[in-house]
Scaffold this active site. Structure first.
Site, short mmCIF file in Angstrom:
data_model
loop_
_atom_site.label_atom_id
_atom_site.label_comp_id
_atom_site.label_asym_id
_atom_site.label_seq_id
_atom_site.Cartn_x
_atom_site.Cartn_y
_atom_site.Cartn_z
N LYS A 206 -5.58 11.24 6.40
CA LYS A 206 -6.31 12.47 6.74
C LYS A 206 -7.54 12.20 7.61
CE LYS A 206 -3.34 14.67 4.24
NZ LYS A 206 -2.15 15.09 4.96
N GLU B 153 19.10 -1.56 1.13
CA GLU B 153 19.59 -0.33 0.50
C GLU B 153 19.94 0.73 1.55
OE1 GLU B 153 16.49 0.96 -2.05
OE2 GLU B 153 16.67 3.04 -1.45
N GLY C 255 14.45 2.12 -3.94
CA GLY C 255 14.72 0.70 -4.22
C GLY C 255 13.51 -0.18 -4.01
N GLY D 25 12.61 -0.54 4.54
CA GLY D 25 12.67 0.70 3.75
C GLY D 25 12.56 1.96 4.58
N GLY E 131 10.67 5.51 6.06
CA GLY E 131 9.36 5.86 6.63
C GLY E 131 9.21 5.22 8.00
N GLY E 132 8.14 5.59 8.70
CA GLY E 132 7.95 5.15 10.07
C GLY E 132 7.70 3.65 10.20
N1 COA Z 1 -3.93 10.39 0.07
C1 COA Z 1 -3.65 11.59 0.64
N2 COA Z 1 -2.66 11.79 1.53
C2 COA Z 1 -1.91 10.72 1.85
C3 COA Z 1 -2.13 9.45 1.31
C4 COA Z 1 -3.19 9.31 0.38
N3 COA Z 1 -3.47 8.13 -0.20
N4 COA Z 1 -1.23 8.60 1.81
C5 COA Z 1 -0.44 9.29 2.64
N5 COA Z 1 -0.87 10.58 2.66
C6 COA Z 1 -0.28 11.67 3.47
C7 COA Z 1 -0.26 11.30 4.93
O1 COA Z 1 -1.47 11.66 5.56
C8 COA Z 1 0.91 12.12 5.43
O2 COA Z 1 0.51 13.46 5.55
P1 COA Z 1 0.87 14.29 6.88
O3 COA Z 1 2.38 14.33 6.86
O4 COA Z 1 0.21 15.60 6.64
O5 COA Z 1 0.34 13.50 8.02
C9 COA Z 1 1.89 12.08 4.26
O6 COA Z 1 1.10 11.80 3.10
C10 COA Z 1 2.97 11.01 4.40
O7 COA Z 1 2.39 9.76 4.63
P2 COA Z 1 3.11 8.68 5.54
O8 COA Z 1 2.33 7.43 5.45
O9 COA Z 1 3.37 9.22 6.91
O10 COA Z 1 4.53 8.53 4.80
P3 COA Z 1 5.91 7.98 5.29
O11 COA Z 1 6.78 9.08 5.69
O12 COA Z 1 5.75 6.82 6.22
O13 COA Z 1 6.49 7.44 3.90
C11 COA Z 1 6.27 6.47 1.72
C12 COA Z 1 5.77 6.49 3.15
C13 COA Z 1 5.49 5.40 0.97
C14 COA Z 1 6.07 7.79 1.05
C15 COA Z 1 7.80 6.12 1.74
O14 COA Z 1 7.98 4.89 2.34
C16 COA Z 1 8.40 6.07 0.35
O15 COA Z 1 8.79 7.08 -0.18
N6 COA Z 1 8.47 4.87 -0.29
C17 COA Z 1 8.99 4.74 -1.64
C18 COA Z 1 10.45 4.38 -1.70
C19 COA Z 1 10.80 3.10 -1.01
O16 COA Z 1 9.98 2.38 -0.50
N7 COA Z 1 12.06 2.79 -0.99
C20 COA Z 1 12.51 1.55 -0.39
C21 COA Z 1 13.85 1.48 0.10
S1 COA Z 1 14.47 2.83 1.13
#
Ligand code: COA
Length: 434
Positions: free
Chosen positions: A363, A240, A338, A217, A219-220
């Site tokens: 955080k 996807e 997805g 998916g 994200g990192g």
């Molecule tokens: N409470 C508060 N802040 C939170 C948090 C929580 N529980 N979880 C994450 N954060 C913050 C992080 O600290 C980070 O903040 P920063 O940018 O200031 O450091 C920010 O939110 C993003 O978190 P991160 O874990 O780096 O997100 P990511 O870019 O790796 O994306 C998802 C992770 C889950 C958001 C992303 O994978 C997603 O949108 N998934 C849903 C859709 C999906 O999975 N599709 C699948 C097929 S493409």
């Protein structure tokens, strides 16, 4: 000059002329990410301001640029409807200046065919071939479904858009007008991978058998998993989103697609975004096909692959396994995308597994991402009945087939040590520990 080229020339105009054919109140649909026709959309935003048009909607999944339509001065004039918010559109959505569309990504084509009617469909396409066909390149997604009921169809031809294989095609005879705008595609920066990512990725890689078909998916973290798969054999891709990590696995000979149960020898995807190298790799590459998302993300299609592995990230998980992957509390962060489609598809695949990943904290270790209850207002993405594995840097636990009490104990065991006692206390209060 061939017949199709003559028709092409007769329909060729400028982005500004196309923008003049869009009126107040029109619902405009664009596919996703790199499929957005930036020349037309910019010209439209200019016209909206100059001529004081109002109530135009611009629908798109994943804006990859700080577009004019996101500007506060567009309120009441041109509204963005995000089908998945990005770092560019998030602020406008959370300030109530842009809207978002909740949906499972697999359902987006049906929504366009039956619920949301586009007045205008516009998209970036790769140059026309001698038979009169363009491709939607790396943005097949839901393009054909959006087109199906649109009253006007406009294309923006960009020679930087890869000519993709698959079903994401459109013929010159279907088009009302087109313009040319040859600009390099936006690139996603390379994800930085840290020690926690490596631990998480390793836990997952150990559970992926040779010959499996994978989805990674956004994200990192999913990219970090790709890097841990370099010693696997004959993996397949059905995903996807197609990413740099996947192209690297193909180049390394790890992904051959030969052992896939269906679509053998081909990687299947709905859209792509990444580096220039990725776009060059995808250009006229018969080894990768792009299809409508209601095919790619269909549970019944995913489930036909044995040993299907899905890897996606999540934001927060409670102690019975409800996962919020798209908001931080009430604040919209991304979208369902997805995730649920693939979690369910992998769940239905013989030998399939799905992994949701998260760091144990956010955080600077002040917030536990495993919580006794989700933050009020958090949007539940995966229900407790769908989730399979949850993985943090402290380990992987499988929740499928586990009772509420077993889940709570398992999840606490992979929470950050600093929060485990508190989580146990709350779990006991909730009657979850038996
Ligand atoms: N409470 C508060 N802040 C939170 C948090 C929580 N529980 N979880 C994450 N954060 C913050 C992080 O600290 C980070 O903040 P920063 O940018 O200031 O450091 C920010 O939110 C993003 O978190 P991160 O874990 O780096 O997100 P990511 O870019 O790796 O994306 C998802 C992770 C889950 C958001 C992303 O994978 C997603 O949108 N998934 C849903 C859709 C999906 O999975 N599709 C699948 C097929 S493409």
């Amino acid at each position: 000059m061939g017949k199709w080229k003559e028709i092409y020339n007769s329909k060729l105009t400028s982005a500004e002329e196309i923008a003049k054919r869009i009126n107040s109140g029109d619902v405009c649909a664009s596919t996703c990410a790199l499929g957005e026709p930036l020349g037309i959309v910019d010209a439209l935003a200019e016209r909206v301001l100059k001529e004081d048009l109002s109530d135009i909607e611009h629908h798109l999944l994943l804006t990859l640029k700080n577009n004019k339509y996101l500007d506060p001065q567009m309120v009441g004039k041109m509204k963005h409807v995000a089908w998945f918010t990005s770092g560019y559109s998030r602020k406008a959505v959370n300030e109530g200046r842009a809207d978002f569309m909740p949906c499972y990504y697999k359902d987006a084509p049906k929504l366009w065919r039956e619920h949301v009617e586009a007045d205008v469909f516009y998209a970036t396409v790769s140059p026309m071939d001698k038979h009169g066909w363009f491709t939607f390149g790396v943005a097949a997604s839901n393009a054909r479904a959006q087109m199906s009921r649109a009253k006007k169809i406009f294309l923006e031809v960009n020679e930087f858009m890869p000519r993709a294989h698959g079903t994401g095609i459109v013929h010159i005879s279907e088009v009302d007008a087109l313009c040319e705008n040859h600009i390099p595609l936006a690139e996603l920066g390379e994800a930085q991978i840290n020690e926690k990512d490596k631990y998480i990725a390793k836990f997952i890689a150990d559970l992926i058998p040779d010959g499996a078909t994978i989805q990674l998916g956004i994200g990192g973290m999913p990219n970090a998993v790709g890097q841990q798969l370099l010693d696997k054999k004959d993996l397949g891709i059905h995903s996807e989103m197609f990413t740099d990590g996947m192209f690297q696995l193909i180049e390394a000979g790890v992904v051959t697609n030969r052992k896939k149960s269906i679509n053998k020898n081909k990687a299947i995807s709905g859209f792509a975004a990444g580096s220039k190298k990725l776009y060059e790799f995808l250009d006229d590459n018969p080894g990768v096909e792009f299809h409508s998302i209601d095919y790619v993300n269909d549970l019944n299609v995913i489930a036909q692959h044995d040993n299907f592995i899905s890897v996606n990230a999540t934001v927060e998980v409670d102690l019975i396994g409800q996962a919020c992957s798209e908001s931080i509390g009430t604040q919209q962060f991304s979208g369902t995308g997805g995730q649920v489609d693939f979690v369910r598809g992998a769940g239905a695949s013989k030998g399939g597994k799905s992994f949701l990943t998260t760091y144990s904290t956010a955080k600077n270790d002040t917030i536990s991402k495993i919580t006794h209850q989700l933050t009020p207002g958090a949007h539940v993405t995966c229900s407790k009945n769908d989730i399979d594995y949850l993985v943090t840097e402290y380990g992987a636990v499988q929740l499928k087939g586990k009772t509420a009490s077993q889940r709570a104990k398992g999840l606490i065991s992979i929470a950050h040590p600093k929060f485990r006692e508190e989580l146990l206390f709350e779990a006991k209060k909730l009657g979850l520990i038996i």
